[in-house]
Design a protein around this motif. Structure first.
Motif, PDB file in Angstrom:
ATOM      1  N   GLN A 108      29.942  59.339 109.955  1.00 44.91           N
ATOM      2  CA  GLN A 108      31.136  59.466 108.115  1.00 44.91           C
ATOM      3  C   GLN A 108      31.208  58.354 108.320  1.00 44.91           C
ATOM      4  OE1 GLN A 108      31.472  62.114 106.087  1.00 44.91           O
ATOM      5  NE2 GLN A 108      32.731  60.632 105.320  1.00 44.91           N
ATOM      6  N   SER A 109      32.522  58.338 109.279  1.00 45.05           N
ATOM      7  CA  SER A 109      32.835  57.121 109.758  1.00 45.05           C
ATOM      8  C   SER A 109      31.956  55.656 109.651  1.00 45.05           C
ATOM      9  CB  SER A 109      33.223  56.424 111.444  1.00 45.05           C
ATOM     10  OG  SER A 109      34.159  55.278 111.621  1.00 45.05           O
ATOM     11  N   MET A 110      30.744  55.434 109.915  1.00 44.47           N
ATOM     12  CA  MET A 110      30.240  54.333 109.518  1.00 44.47           C
ATOM     13  C   MET A 110      29.846  54.463 107.759  1.00 44.47           C
ATOM     14  SD  MET A 110      28.231  51.924 110.489  1.00 44.47           S
ATOM     15  CE  MET A 110      27.665  51.398 111.946  1.00 44.47           C
ATOM     16  N   SER A 111      29.379  55.907 107.371  1.00 44.88           N
ATOM     17  CA  SER A 111      29.225  56.025 105.708  1.00 44.88           C
ATOM     18  C   SER A 111      30.208  55.819 104.974  1.00 44.88           C
ATOM     19  CB  SER A 111      29.339  57.261 105.393  1.00 44.88           C
ATOM     20  OG  SER A 111      28.375  56.948 104.103  1.00 44.88           O
ATOM     21  N   THR A 112      31.656  55.572 105.264  1.00 41.58           N
ATOM     22  CA  THR A 112      33.105  55.061 104.902  1.00 41.58           C
ATOM     23  C   THR A 112      32.456  53.679 104.792  1.00 41.58           C
ATOM     24  OG1 THR A 112      34.213  57.321 104.735  1.00 41.58           O
ATOM     25  CG2 THR A 112      35.287  55.003 105.134  1.00 41.58           C
ATOM     26  N   PHE A 113      32.487  53.453 106.275  1.00 42.08           N
ATOM     27  CA  PHE A 113      32.466  52.144 106.368  1.00 42.08           C
ATOM     28  C   PHE A 113      31.629  50.998 105.195  1.00 42.08           C
ATOM     29  CE2 PHE A 113      30.597  47.981 108.603  1.00 42.08           C
ATOM     30  CZ  PHE A 113      31.971  47.386 107.966  1.00 42.08           C
ATOM     31  N   LEU A 114      30.062  51.761 104.497  1.00 44.67           N
ATOM     32  CA  LEU A 114      28.894  51.240 104.855  1.00 44.67           C
ATOM     33  C   LEU A 114      29.280  50.945 103.176  1.00 44.67           C
ATOM     34  CD1 LEU A 114      25.980  52.292 106.388  1.00 44.67           C
ATOM     35  CD2 LEU A 114      26.474  50.066 106.469  1.00 44.67           C
ATOM     36  N   ASP A 115      30.114  52.298 102.631  1.00 46.62           N
ATOM     37  CA  ASP A 115      30.776  52.527 100.963  1.00 46.62           C
ATOM     38  C   ASP A 115      31.721  51.248 101.061  1.00 46.62           C
ATOM     39  OD1 ASP A 115      29.027  54.126 100.234  1.00 46.62           O
ATOM     40  OD2 ASP A 115      30.480  56.195 101.016  1.00 46.62           O
ATOM     41  N   ARG A 116      32.632  50.771 101.670  1.00 45.73           N
ATOM     42  CA  ARG A 116      33.654  49.534 101.865  1.00 45.73           C
ATOM     43  C   ARG A 116      32.449  48.115 101.480  1.00 45.73           C
ATOM     44  NH1 ARG A 116      37.887  52.122 105.800  1.00 45.73           N
ATOM     45  NH2 ARG A 116      38.788  53.500 104.195  1.00 45.73           N
ATOM     46  N   MET A 117      32.376  48.423 102.603  1.00 47.79           N
ATOM     47  CA  MET A 117      31.384  47.211 102.017  1.00 47.79           C
ATOM     48  C   MET A 117      29.951  46.569 101.436  1.00 47.79           C
ATOM     49  SD  MET A 117      31.822  45.463 105.086  1.00 47.79           S
ATOM     50  CE  MET A 117      30.345  44.272 105.212  1.00 47.79           C
ATOM     51  N   ALA A 118      29.571  47.724 101.105  1.00 41.49           N
ATOM     52  CA  ALA A 118      28.891  47.542  99.643  1.00 41.49           C
ATOM     53  C   ALA A 118      29.600  47.039  98.377  1.00 41.49           C
ATOM     54  CB  ALA A 118      28.346  49.130  99.446  1.00 41.49           C
ATOM     55  N   LYS A 119      30.913  48.102  98.274  1.00 40.12           N
ATOM     56  CA  LYS A 119      31.767  47.486  97.159  1.00 40.12           C
ATOM     57  C   LYS A 119      32.129  46.231  97.210  1.00 40.12           C
ATOM     58  CE  LYS A 119      33.388  51.795  96.425  1.00 40.12           C
ATOM     59  NZ  LYS A 119      34.960  52.897  96.194  1.00 40.12           N
ATOM     60  N   THR A 120      32.637  45.135  98.385  1.00 40.46           N
ATOM     61  CA  THR A 120      33.104  44.193  98.573  1.00 40.46           C
ATOM     62  C   THR A 120      31.850  43.364  98.906  1.00 40.46           C
ATOM     63  OG1 THR A 120      33.430  44.486 101.316  1.00 40.46           O
ATOM     64  CG2 THR A 120      35.304  44.685  99.415  1.00 40.46           C
ATOM     65  N   SER A 121      30.262  43.566  99.051  1.00 43.31           N
ATOM     66  CA  SER A 121      29.424  42.655  99.385  1.00 43.31           C
ATOM     67  C   SER A 121      29.105  41.617  98.181  1.00 43.31           C
ATOM     68  CB  SER A 121      27.872  43.066  99.938  1.00 43.31           C
ATOM     69  OG  SER A 121      28.914  43.666 101.297  1.00 43.31           O
ATOM     70  N   PRO A 122      28.663  41.404  98.721  1.00 44.76           N
ATOM     71  CA  PRO A 122      27.879  40.516  96.828  1.00 44.76           C
ATOM     72  C   PRO A 122      26.720  41.506  96.414  1.00 44.76           C
ATOM     73  CG  PRO A 122      27.549  39.032  98.954  1.00 44.76           C
ATOM     74  CD  PRO A 122      28.091  40.096  99.637  1.00 44.76           C
ATOM     75  N   VAL A 123      26.373  40.953  95.387  1.00 50.82           N
ATOM     76  CA  VAL A 123      25.387  41.337  94.169  1.00 50.82           C
ATOM     77  C   VAL A 123      24.474  42.081  94.913  1.00 50.82           C
ATOM     78  CG1 VAL A 123      24.279  42.250  91.950  1.00 50.82           C
ATOM     79  CG2 VAL A 123      26.327  41.237  92.252  1.00 50.82           C
ATOM     80  N   ALA A 128      20.864  47.316 101.797  1.00 47.57           N
ATOM     81  CA  ALA A 128      20.786  47.216 102.760  1.00 47.57           C
ATOM     82  C   ALA A 128      21.885  48.492 103.256  1.00 47.57           C
ATOM     83  CB  ALA A 128      21.571  46.272 103.520  1.00 47.57           C
ATOM     84  N   ALA A 129      23.174  48.690 102.504  1.00 51.60           N
ATOM     85  CA  ALA A 129      23.667  49.562 102.707  1.00 51.60           C
ATOM     86  C   ALA A 129      23.136  50.850 103.292  1.00 51.60           C
ATOM     87  CB  ALA A 129      25.242  49.781 102.265  1.00 51.60           C
ATOM     88  N   VAL A 130      21.812  51.418 101.565  1.00 52.62           N
ATOM     89  CA  VAL A 130      21.599  52.647 101.168  1.00 52.62           C
ATOM     90  C   VAL A 130      20.235  52.210 102.319  1.00 52.62           C
ATOM     91  CG1 VAL A 130      19.881  53.322  99.888  1.00 52.62           C
ATOM     92  CG2 VAL A 130      22.025  52.503  99.173  1.00 52.62           C
ATOM     93  N   MET A 131      19.727  51.278 103.150  1.00 53.97           N
ATOM     94  CA  MET A 131      18.726  51.540 104.072  1.00 53.97           C
ATOM     95  C   MET A 131      19.753  51.938 105.486  1.00 53.97           C
ATOM     96  SD  MET A 131      16.199  47.918 103.461  1.00 53.97           S
ATOM     97  CE  MET A 131      15.684  48.529 104.562  1.00 53.97           C
TER      98      MET A 131
END
Length: 186
Positions: A108-123, A128-131
């Motif tokens: 759960q923590s990793m999923s939340t972290f990846l969601d946040r990263m995906a929102k702030t990462s370059p297009v 990578a987050a989905v993978m």
């Protein structure tokens, strides 16, 4: 100011470690208590048996006393190993439960972290987050499948161990009466 995400993760890791350590210590304490109880019982039985042997008047009485000791000793030995197994299995179950909760929290923590990263990462970095999420889901699924396969194996092993212990106790019980027949002939 709310604690940062990193601080919350650190606190949860400390709580998990404390829980695992306490579970391990509790299991160890129960095993030590069992060992002390067994040692006291063994000492008491040995002293009682030694006193009876010292008061024996002939060889038949010595043989009879030794034969009479075997069945209770075997029963106590089986009881001791059953208790060891119960304590170990209980401790393992508690550790697995804690581990499962930690694995779930991590996912759960990793999923939340990846969601946040995906929102702030370059297009384009969403892939990578989905993978990574997919890899975590696959790992969780494989772990769950392994647990489902292991549960029946554990049950079979427990049933087999109980059957062996019962068969040993019955065999020892069947072997004891001829040793006691020396008592009947006196």
């Amino acid at each position: 100011m709310p604690p940062s995400h990193d601080k919350m993760i650190d606190a949860s890791h400390l709580d998990a470690f404390a829980s695992l350590a306490n579970t391990t210590l509790d299991g160890t304490e129960r095993l030590l208590s069992l060992n002390l109880q067994a040692a006291r019982s063994l000492l008491s039985d040995a002293l009682t048996h030694s006193k009876a042997l010292s008061e024996a008047s002939d060889l038949n009485e010595v043989l009879s006393l030794n034969a009479a000791l075997s069945q209770p000793f075997l029963e106590k030995t089986l009881w001791y190993w059953r208790r060891c197994y119960e304590i170990s299995a209980d401790t393992q179950e508690q550790l697995v439960t804690t581990g499962d909760a930690q694995q779930s929290d991590f996912s759960q923590s990793m999923s939340t972290f990846l969601d946040r990263m995906a929102k702030t990462s370059p297009v384009g970095s969403e892939l990578a987050a989905v993978m990574v999420k997919s890899a975590i889901a696959a790992t969780s699924s494989a772990f769950d499948a392994a647990q489902r396969v292991a549960e029946p194996l554990v049950e079979i092993t427990e049933a087999s161990a109980a059957a062996v212990a019962d068969a040993t106790a019955r065999a020892a019980g069947a072997a004891t009466p001829p040793g006691n027949s020396a008592n009947a002939s006196n």
